[in-house]
Motif scaffolding. Structure first.
Motif, PDB file in Angstrom:
ATOM      1  N   ARG A  33      -7.921   1.887  -5.964  1.00  0.00           N
ATOM      2  CA  ARG A  33      -7.267   1.570  -4.684  1.00  0.00           C
ATOM      3  C   ARG A  33      -8.321   1.529  -3.580  1.00  0.00           C
ATOM      4  O   ARG A  33      -9.265   2.301  -3.588  1.00  0.00           O
ATOM      5  N   ARG A  34      -8.127   0.671  -2.606  1.00  0.00           N
ATOM      6  CA  ARG A  34      -8.968   0.648  -1.413  1.00  0.00           C
ATOM      7  C   ARG A  34      -8.270  -0.210  -0.372  1.00  0.00           C
ATOM      8  O   ARG A  34      -7.433  -1.042  -0.704  1.00  0.00           O
ATOM      9  N   SER A  35      -8.613   0.038   0.899  1.00  0.00           N
ATOM     10  CA  SER A  35      -8.128  -0.893   1.917  1.00  0.00           C
ATOM     11  C   SER A  35      -9.147  -1.040   3.035  1.00  0.00           C
ATOM     12  O   SER A  35      -9.888  -1.999   3.068  1.00  0.00           O
ATOM     13  N   CYS A  36      -9.241  -0.049   3.943  1.00  0.00           N
ATOM     14  CA  CYS A  36     -10.010  -0.276   5.173  1.00  0.00           C
ATOM     15  C   CYS A  36     -11.513  -0.333   4.941  1.00  0.00           C
ATOM     16  O   CYS A  36     -12.239  -0.965   5.690  1.00  0.00           O
ATOM     17  N   ALA A  37     -12.012   0.394   3.937  1.00  0.00           N
ATOM     18  CA  ALA A  37     -13.437   0.412   3.590  1.00  0.00           C
ATOM     19  C   ALA A  37     -14.321   1.121   4.610  1.00  0.00           C
ATOM     20  O   ALA A  37     -15.537   0.960   4.586  1.00  0.00           O
ATOM     21  N   TYR A  87     -23.033   4.914   8.466  1.00  0.00           N
ATOM     22  CA  TYR A  87     -23.324   3.597   7.893  1.00  0.00           C
ATOM     23  C   TYR A  87     -24.662   3.020   8.330  1.00  0.00           C
ATOM     24  O   TYR A  87     -25.189   2.124   7.679  1.00  0.00           O
ATOM     25  N   SER A 103      -7.445   5.594   1.017  1.00  0.00           N
ATOM     26  CA  SER A 103      -7.045   5.052  -0.289  1.00  0.00           C
ATOM     27  C   SER A 103      -7.983   5.428  -1.425  1.00  0.00           C
ATOM     28  O   SER A 103      -7.552   5.505  -2.565  1.00  0.00           O
ATOM     29  N   THR A 129       0.696   5.162   5.035  1.00  0.00           N
ATOM     30  CA  THR A 129      -0.404   5.682   5.854  1.00  0.00           C
ATOM     31  C   THR A 129      -1.729   4.972   5.588  1.00  0.00           C
ATOM     32  O   THR A 129      -2.733   5.298   6.221  1.00  0.00           O
ATOM     33  N   ARG A 130      -1.750   4.008   4.657  1.00  0.00           N
ATOM     34  CA  ARG A 130      -2.978   3.243   4.401  1.00  0.00           C
ATOM     35  C   ARG A 130      -3.064   1.999   5.281  1.00  0.00           C
ATOM     36  O   ARG A 130      -4.041   1.250   5.217  1.00  0.00           O
ATOM     37  N   SER A 131      -2.016   1.718   6.039  1.00  0.00           N
ATOM     38  CA  SER A 131      -1.948   0.457   6.791  1.00  0.00           C
ATOM     39  C   SER A 131      -3.034   0.402   7.864  1.00  0.00           C
ATOM     40  O   SER A 131      -3.529   1.428   8.320  1.00  0.00           O
ATOM     41  N   HIS A 132      -3.362  -0.821   8.256  1.00  0.00           N
ATOM     42  CA  HIS A 132      -4.544  -0.990   9.113  1.00  0.00           C
ATOM     43  C   HIS A 132      -4.301  -0.630  10.579  1.00  0.00           C
ATOM     44  O   HIS A 132      -5.251  -0.585  11.357  1.00  0.00           O
ATOM     45  N   ASN A 174     -11.297  -6.287   9.637  1.00  0.00           N
ATOM     46  CA  ASN A 174     -10.045  -6.214   8.885  1.00  0.00           C
ATOM     47  C   ASN A 174     -10.237  -5.536   7.535  1.00  0.00           C
ATOM     48  O   ASN A 174     -11.286  -5.657   6.894  1.00  0.00           O
ATOM     49  N   ALA A 175      -9.185  -4.863   7.089  1.00  0.00           N
ATOM     50  CA  ALA A 175      -9.174  -4.242   5.766  1.00  0.00           C
ATOM     51  C   ALA A 175      -9.180  -5.318   4.688  1.00  0.00           C
ATOM     52  O   ALA A 175      -8.790  -6.467   4.927  1.00  0.00           O
ATOM     53  N   HIS A 176      -9.603  -4.916   3.485  1.00  0.00           N
ATOM     54  CA  HIS A 176      -9.592  -5.853   2.351  1.00  0.00           C
ATOM     55  C   HIS A 176      -8.195  -6.416   2.093  1.00  0.00           C
ATOM     56  O   HIS A 176      -8.051  -7.478   1.505  1.00  0.00           O
ATOM     57  N   THR A 177      -7.191  -5.658   2.514  1.00  0.00           N
ATOM     58  CA  THR A 177      -5.815  -6.030   2.173  1.00  0.00           C
ATOM     59  C   THR A 177      -5.159  -6.955   3.206  1.00  0.00           C
ATOM     60  O   THR A 177      -4.010  -7.341   3.019  1.00  0.00           O
ATOM     61  N   CYS A 180      -8.350   4.919   6.021  1.00  0.00           N
ATOM     62  CA  CYS A 180      -7.027   4.710   5.403  1.00  0.00           C
ATOM     63  C   CYS A 180      -6.727   5.706   4.296  1.00  0.00           C
ATOM     64  O   CYS A 180      -5.569   5.913   3.938  1.00  0.00           O
ATOM     65  N   LEU A 229       0.866  -1.186   0.000  1.00  0.00           N
ATOM     66  CA  LEU A 229       0.000   0.000   0.000  1.00  0.00           C
ATOM     67  C   LEU A 229       0.904   1.239   0.000  1.00  0.00           C
ATOM     68  O   LEU A 229       2.018   1.181  -0.473  1.00  0.00           O
TER      69      LEU A 229
END
Lengths: 586, 258
Positions: free
Chosen positions: B75-79, A337, B85, A39-42, A215-218, B83, A36
């Motif tokens: 790009r995407r991560s935390c949703a 949400y 992205s 700064t995108r890390s979970h 958890n993130a998608h990654t 994050c 990533l």
């Protein structure tokens, strides 16, 4: 294929990776590889805080923190490691403050602290204020602060470089040394070999094999799977934490800090049900107990909503100013949400797959173990990918932000010192890129017609149904059968994107392979553990069995002469120092 | 809805509309596609799918990628908006795909999705983030102090801590910078995000690097380029008052008080 040479290579740029990088960069030529941007890390999604017995607001000490960690982990914790965690917590928090982390403050201007699950005064008397926090975005602040300090120290990053393989000398069972890693550059599709004297895995968790997860998608277990494929063991993978308060159906985390601030869990009758299960600390019992209690309420018909499939997190009795000041992000999540106003309405929640207690076994210096005693020379791991084991069978809240800082730092120092003291690089295997090239080519060229999304969905469904909070031999066998069938189908998986630039279609296929392998390790380890301990609850063996199972699971991947894979289980003793196992009551 | 929860009732989930019988609608996503391996021209492509309008735009993009066209790239991560992205331009406005619900976008009409503006597009919704992060690094986004380190934490009053709280929320998603007309016209401009991150330190009572950062932002490509159009404030998914922060930095440059 490009070849790079660094003293130290760090895989992953979350909290553990960047904490390691700050140390390693000062001591050795270091590169940080992340799939990533840092700064995108979970780590950034962590909310409630970081535990340390600073005693800023009430009496506390590291010995109480050690005890809580050991008891919270249902005595599967290695006690020498827990003691290091609790002792070094204090400097760890102070280091972050000196790096600039904007903690919330007490009226005296010191770091403020709040209550969190399982953290107690004097060995369980009452909840203690031990969590150092920055509103409900402590992880965000830690991630930003560490990245800022990486910028300051001039840490060299390779962003969107996805590590797909670990290179080792020697064979499983023999003496092994790390030679480097193979990385795939997302922007170009090019392969890069990074030769390194020391490699640190800090690549995070593997929760994406569950459907309802924070958890993130990654988070696809890339580091665990890379080590696994190279014949290194995985420890205690059956222990997975389900955080009690995920947003219903979505799994988005709502911090335990909400209960630390006074939030209450209620069933459909409005009853504060945790009073029944943990009379002393109630809603602030450890996560495994709270998650089981929630599902017990639901199973016994006291769940909320038309399908009676969730319970409520009630914050309505807390003053709006307190919610705004202390829990701004999670209240916004509820509004965004769910369209719910937490000032006036309770929030529907359910347990959400959150954290892998198990992982790549390491020593307290972050050295990766090749078996119960021998280390792999030059290979280190820290953070969620690793198993030290400070979390045992169940991690306490706020101990993971602590873990990444304490053991990230330790791994960074140990790896860089090893690299500096080691004159030569390990020999590369003759064709270091073979595994990655062959795997990616097979996935790209396959016309098998099985879709990544279908297999992943079915994997997540069987894991949620059969290997979650409650498990039995029957459900686990069902999961194992399903995973076996999915792994066979995975051989025919194909992707639509055949290009080289940013081929995320291809990488999702690779990630699914990781998840399938790791899910199987979890289930096989869980089947063999015929007891209930911490996050692993077997309805057919509801008691903890210290005689037969006070030991860590060590799983190994074995391949026979015909290329057939199997999983072999071994065990490793738990390190006990001060605390004898007792019944775990709160 | 009673907060005492003594009576069984429809519960807040009814208000949230997240009950089991969620209805799906037909929605069209008009997505800007670009893949230089295929063509040097960007094109719009429509995808019509059945989806629950309470879902996120990110869920729709995943549904398209996973079930319809695997080449769609983003790009995407935390949703869940932490994050940074997946900033993109949705119906002409910068937002995070994971924090934007379909029902809030008039889904009876096609929903447009395109990459954020002012940055080089690399493939579909992916842009080159390097210049953005370079501007961030250029403002020295780290605590600068002199003298010996204290043994314990530095003291900071709750009021001093509150002074820069807003700008600590930044997730570096670039929604603000890529919404700024000055930045579109001149990519040399530091842009709102870099200034926000300078603000975060300039107004931190523990920091001693304020003067250096202000000099950097006094540059011809610094804060004076800002024309206070408030696009950045509107775009920020974290609710940061970006324009206000930029104005505070301008004021600090004039008064040299911060």
């Amino acid at each position: 294929m490009q070849i790079h040479k660094y003293d130290t290579v760090i895989v992953g740029a979350g909290g553990a990776g960047m904490r390691a990088a700050i140390e390693a960069t000062k001591r050795s030529r270091t590169a940080v590889l992340t799939k990533l941007y840092p700064t995108r890390s979970h780590t950034g999604a962590a909310q409630g805080g970081m535990a340390a017995a600073l005693a800023n607001v009430e009496e506390d000490n590291w010995e109480w923190h050690t005890f809580d960690t050991v008891k919270g982990g249902d005595y599967l914790v290695d006690q020498d490691a827990a003691e290091i965690l609790a002792k070094e917590a204090i400097d760890s928090v102070l280091d972050l403050e000196k790096m600039g982390l904007p903690f919330n403050r007490t009226p005296d201007g010191t770091i403020d602290q709040r209550r969190f699950g399982g953290h107690t005064r004097n060995h369980g008397e009452a909840a203690v204020r031990r969590s150092c926090y920055a509103a409900d975005r402590t992880g965000h602040m830690i991630l930003q602060t560490l990245y800022q300090n990486c910028v300051k120290e001039g840490v060299e990053f390779f962003n969107e470089f996805y590590v797909l393989d670990l290179l080792l000398t020697g064979a499983p069972g023999g003496r092994r040394r790390s030679a480097g890693v193979v990385a795939y550059e997302l922007a170009t599709g090019e392969l890069h070999i990074f030769r390194a004297k020391a490699v640190i895995f800090a690549s995070g968790g593997n929760g994406k094999f569950y459907k309802v997860t924070s958890n993130a998608h990654t988070l696809t277990g890339d580091g665990q799977a890379a080590a696994w494929r190279r014949g290194l063991p995985l420890e205690d993978m059956e222990f997975f934490q389900f955080h009690p308060t995920g947003i219903w159906k979505m799994g988005i985390l709502l911090t335990e800090g909400a209960r630390g601030e006074g939030g209450i869990l209620r069933n459909k009758d409005g009853e504060r049900f945790m009073e029944k299960y943990a009379p002393t600390i109630k809603d602030l019992a450890p996560r495994d107990m709270v998650s089981r209690s929630i599902y017990t309420e639901i199973r016994e018909g006291r769940g909320c909503g038309p399908d009676a499939d969730h319970v409520y997190l009630d914050l309505t009795h807390l003053p709006p100013e307190q919610l705004d000041a202390k829990l701004p992000d999670i209240t916004e999540f509820a509004r965004t949400y769910l369209g719910i106003e937490p000032y006036t309405d309770p929030i529907p929640i359910q347990p959400t797959a959150h954290y892998a207690m198990g992982g790549i076994p390491t020593t307290v210096r972050g050295e990766v173990l090749a078996d119960n005693t021998e280390v792999v020379e030059g290979l280190y791991a820290a953070g969620e990918v690793a198993c030290v084991s400070v979390h045992g069978a169940n991690r306490l809240g706020t101990n993971s932000l602590l873990d990444i800082n304490v053991f990230g730092r330790r791994a960074g120092i140990a790896a860089a010192e090893y690299a500096s003291a080691t004159p030569d690089f390990a020999e590369l295997p003759e064709t270091p890129g073979t595994f990655v090239t062959e795997t990616l080519t097979r996935l790209r060229d396959s016309e098998g017609g099985e879709r990544v999304a279908d297999i992943r969905r079915e994997l997540q469904e069987t894991m949620d149904k059969n290997a979650m909070v409650f498990r039995t031999e029957q459900t686990l066998k069902e999961a194992l059968e399903d995973i076996g069938a999915l792994r066979r189908r995975y051989r025919n998986v194909s992707v639509q994107d055949k290009g080289r630039r940013f081929n995320t279609d291809l990488l999702e296929a690779f990630e699914l392979g990781n998840l399938l392998e790791l899910a199987e390790v979890l289930v096989v380890s869980a089947l063999a553990r015929k007891e209930s301990r911490g996050g692993h609850y077997r309805e057919d063996y509801p008691n903890r069995d210290d005689v037969n199972f006070m030991r860590h699971t060590m799983a190994y991947r074995e391949v026979d002469a015909d290329g057939n894979e199997s999983i072999r289980l071994d065990y490793k003793p738990v390190t006990q120092t001060r605390y004898q196992p007792m019944e775990r009551k709160y | 809805m009673s907060s005492t929860l003594t009576k069984p009732g429809p519960g807040p989930e009814a208000a949230a509309g997240t009950s089991a019988a969620a209805h799906k609608i037909t929605a069209t996503f008009r997505i800007r596609r670009y893949d230089p391996e295929v063509s040097d021209k960007a094109v719009w492509q429509d995808f019509t799918i059945e989806i629950d309008p309470k879902e996120r735009v990110l869920d729709a993009l995943h549904q398209i990628k996973w079930d319809v066209d695997g080449t769609l790239t983003f790009r995407r991560s935390c949703a869940h908006g932490i994050c940074g992205s997946d900033a993109m331009r949705i119906n002409g406005r910068n937002r995070l795909a994971c924090k934007t619900l379909i029902k809030d976008l008039s889904p009876e009409k096609p929903i447009t999705v395109e990459p954020i503006k002012g940055m080089t597009v690399l493939k579909d919704l992916i842009v080159d983030m390097e210049p953005f992060f370079q501007a961030y690094r250029d403002v020295m986004p780290f605590l600068i102090t002199t003298g010996n380190e204290p043994t314990r934490e530095r003291r900071q009053s709750a009021a001093d801590r509150e002074r820069f709280d807003d700008t600590t929320k930044c997730i570096l998603c670039a929604a603000c910078t890529s919404s700024c007309p000055v930045f579109w016209n001149d990519g040399q401009y530091f842009g709102p995000a870099a200034i926000v991150n300078a603000h975060r330190f300039i107004f931190d009572s523990r920091d001693e690097g304020g003067e250096q950062r202000l000099e950097i932002l006094n540059d011809k490509d610094g804060v004076w380029r800002c024309r206070t159009t408030f696009n950045c404030t509107d775009a920020c998914p974290r609710g940061i008052e970006v324009t206000k922060a930029i104005q505070e930095v301008k004021k600090a440059l004039i008064t040299r008080r911060f």
